[in-house]
Design a protein around this motif. Structure first.
Motif, PDB file in Angstrom:
ATOM      1  N   PHE A  10      17.808  43.074 -12.673  1.00  0.00           N
ATOM      2  CA  PHE A  10      18.145  41.836 -13.377  1.00  0.00           C
ATOM      3  C   PHE A  10      19.651  41.695 -13.588  1.00  0.00           C
ATOM      4  N   TYR A  11      20.310  42.784 -13.950  1.00  0.00           N
ATOM      5  CA  TYR A  11      21.752  42.739 -14.207  1.00  0.00           C
ATOM      6  C   TYR A  11      22.515  43.158 -12.957  1.00  0.00           C
ATOM      7  N   THR A  12      23.611  42.463 -12.697  1.00  0.00           N
ATOM      8  CA  THR A  12      24.403  42.741 -11.499  1.00  0.00           C
ATOM      9  C   THR A  12      25.209  44.023 -11.683  1.00  0.00           C
ATOM     10  N   ASP A  13      25.695  44.560 -10.580  1.00  0.00           N
ATOM     11  CA  ASP A  13      26.541  45.759 -10.651  1.00  0.00           C
ATOM     12  C   ASP A  13      27.787  45.488 -11.486  1.00  0.00           C
ATOM     13  N   ALA A  14      28.340  44.268 -11.372  1.00  0.00           N
ATOM     14  CA  ALA A  14      29.539  43.931 -12.145  1.00  0.00           C
ATOM     15  C   ALA A  14      29.236  43.914 -13.638  1.00  0.00           C
ATOM     16  N   GLN A  15      28.088  43.360 -14.018  1.00  0.00           N
ATOM     17  CA  GLN A  15      27.690  43.367 -15.429  1.00  0.00           C
ATOM     18  C   GLN A  15      27.523  44.789 -15.936  1.00  0.00           C
ATOM     19  N   LYS A  16      26.829  45.596 -15.167  1.00  0.00           N
ATOM     20  CA  LYS A  16      26.562  46.974 -15.588  1.00  0.00           C
ATOM     21  C   LYS A  16      27.851  47.771 -15.726  1.00  0.00           C
ATOM     22  N   ARG A  17      28.802  47.523 -14.863  1.00  0.00           N
ATOM     23  CA  ARG A  17      30.096  48.206 -14.970  1.00  0.00           C
ATOM     24  C   ARG A  17      30.787  47.825 -16.276  1.00  0.00           C
ATOM     25  N   ARG A  18      30.744  46.534 -16.622  1.00  0.00           N
ATOM     26  CA  ARG A  18      31.361  46.109 -17.874  1.00  0.00           C
ATOM     27  C   ARG A  18      30.622  46.688 -19.081  1.00  0.00           C
ATOM     28  N   PHE A  19      29.294  46.775 -18.999  1.00  0.00           N
ATOM     29  CA  PHE A  19      28.537  47.397 -20.086  1.00  0.00           C
ATOM     30  C   PHE A  19      28.995  48.839 -20.290  1.00  0.00           C
ATOM     31  N   ARG A  20      29.128  49.579 -19.199  1.00  0.00           N
ATOM     32  CA  ARG A  20      29.541  50.991 -19.285  1.00  0.00           C
ATOM     33  C   ARG A  20      30.926  51.119 -19.909  1.00  0.00           C
ATOM     34  N   GLU A  21      31.831  50.233 -19.508  1.00  0.00           N
ATOM     35  CA  GLU A  21      33.207  50.311 -20.000  1.00  0.00           C
ATOM     36  C   GLU A  21      33.310  49.900 -21.466  1.00  0.00           C
ATOM     37  N   THR A  22      32.479  48.968 -21.883  1.00  0.00           N
ATOM     38  CA  THR A  22      32.575  48.423 -23.240  1.00  0.00           C
ATOM     39  C   THR A  22      31.830  49.268 -24.259  1.00  0.00           C
ATOM     40  N   ALA A  23      30.724  49.877 -23.870  1.00  0.00           N
ATOM     41  CA  ALA A  23      29.859  50.584 -24.823  1.00  0.00           C
ATOM     42  C   ALA A  23      30.586  51.613 -25.682  1.00  0.00           C
ATOM     43  N   PRO A  24      31.449  52.478 -25.130  1.00  0.00           N
ATOM     44  CA  PRO A  24      32.104  53.475 -25.987  1.00  0.00           C
ATOM     45  C   PRO A  24      33.097  52.875 -26.977  1.00  0.00           C
ATOM     46  N   LYS A  25      33.579  51.662 -26.707  1.00  0.00           N
ATOM     47  CA  LYS A  25      34.610  51.054 -27.548  1.00  0.00           C
ATOM     48  C   LYS A  25      34.039  50.112 -28.600  1.00  0.00           C
ATOM     49  N   ARG A  26      32.837  49.611 -28.377  1.00  0.00           N
ATOM     50  CA  ARG A  26      32.274  48.610 -29.265  1.00  0.00           C
ATOM     51  C   ARG A  26      31.928  49.218 -30.628  1.00  0.00           C
ATOM     52  N   ARG A  27      32.269  48.497 -31.706  1.00  0.00           N
ATOM     53  CA  ARG A  27      31.956  48.910 -33.071  1.00  0.00           C
ATOM     54  C   ARG A  27      31.212  47.789 -33.789  1.00  0.00           C
TER      55      ARG A  27
END
Length: 260
Positions: A10-27
């Motif tokens: 369902f989610y594109t590779d580009a979306q998943k890459r952004r999820f990976r990059e954002t997850a550790p920083k999100r508060r």
């Protein structure tokens, strides 16, 4: 036969890459300095459509700050919030709560990637006052507070506390797990949950990783599944738990590198 989950592909590779990059920083944010900008609101409206798997929808709206109170007798734990997203599930769809958790976390991480502060809210809001019309077959599962994060709160933010991956391994150990399974476990460790309880357990066997939990925390298991999906870059398939007690879902890899 285990039921296929529509998160597959369902989610594109580009979306998943952004999820990976954002997850550790999100508060998680509880103090807001104002609403999202017009450009940010447009991005949120698009994300609300793009992130929701079939059987889930998200409605964005405006609210009075008093909306984020469990009752009129209690003070709000939020300040400056005037925008929200309502997460709604179609109860006719199988696994609708799990899919809502997946969709909602995809939205939250997309919002964070656009510089927008967010907070999952399952209890501290007046559900009966939510200005969203539901169909008879729909259920409002939670709302997400939205806005510009208060800079002072961001500056004071303490490092997030997360349980070591061994703590949510079903047998208490990840010894012998292949790297792909450890990679998923580390991604799941970044997933938020109520009171930071991280109420899920993982086990590994062969080329499959299994997610266990209880009915009370299926939404949070969906959040964890989104983080796991973002970490996967080989061919795989998600299926529902089936009849096995407390098994929520499993992911199976179809690649030679998946085997130890």
């Amino acid at each position: 036969m285990a039921e296929y989950l529509p998160v597959n592909g369902f989610y594109t590779d580009a979306q998943k890459r952004r999820f990976r990059e954002t997850a550790p920083k999100r508060r998680s944010c509880r103090r807001f300095s104002g609403p999202p900008s017009i450009a940010q609101w447009s991005a949120l409206c698009y994300a609300a459509q793009r992130c929701c798997i079939k059987g889930v929808r998200m409605v964005l709206g405006m609210c009075d700050p008093s909306f984020f109170r469990h009752s009129t007798l209690q003070p709000s734990i939020f300040t400056g919030v005037s925008r929200f997203a309502a997460l709604i599930a179609d109860t006719r769809c199988p696994n609708h709560t799990l899919l809502a958790g997946i969709s909602g976390e995809a939205f939250v991480l997309t919002a964070a990637d656009n510089g927008i502060g967010t907070c999952w809210v399952t209890h501290s809001y007046r559900q009966k006052d939510c200005p969203v019309t539901l169909e008879p077959y729909e259920k409002l599962l939670c709302v997400i507070a939205l806005g510009c994060a208060d800079r002072e709160e961001e500056a004071r933010a303490e490092p997030r506390k997360r349980r070591p991956i061994e703590r949510f391994a079903r047998n208490g150990s990840v010894t012998g797990w292949p790297e792909w399974a450890l990679q998923i476990a580390r991604a799941v460790r970044e997933a938020p949950s109520y009171a930071n309880g991280q109420p899920w357990q993982l086990s590994w066997a062969g080329n499959s990783l299994f997610f266990y939990g209880t009915d009370r925390y299926i939404l949070e298991n969906g959040i964890a599944v989104l983080h796991a999906e973002a970490a996967l870059d080989t061919r795989h398939e998600w299926t529902a738990g089936g009849n096995e007690r407390s098994l929520i879902t499993r992911v199976t890899l179809y690649h030679d590198d998946a085997f130890p």
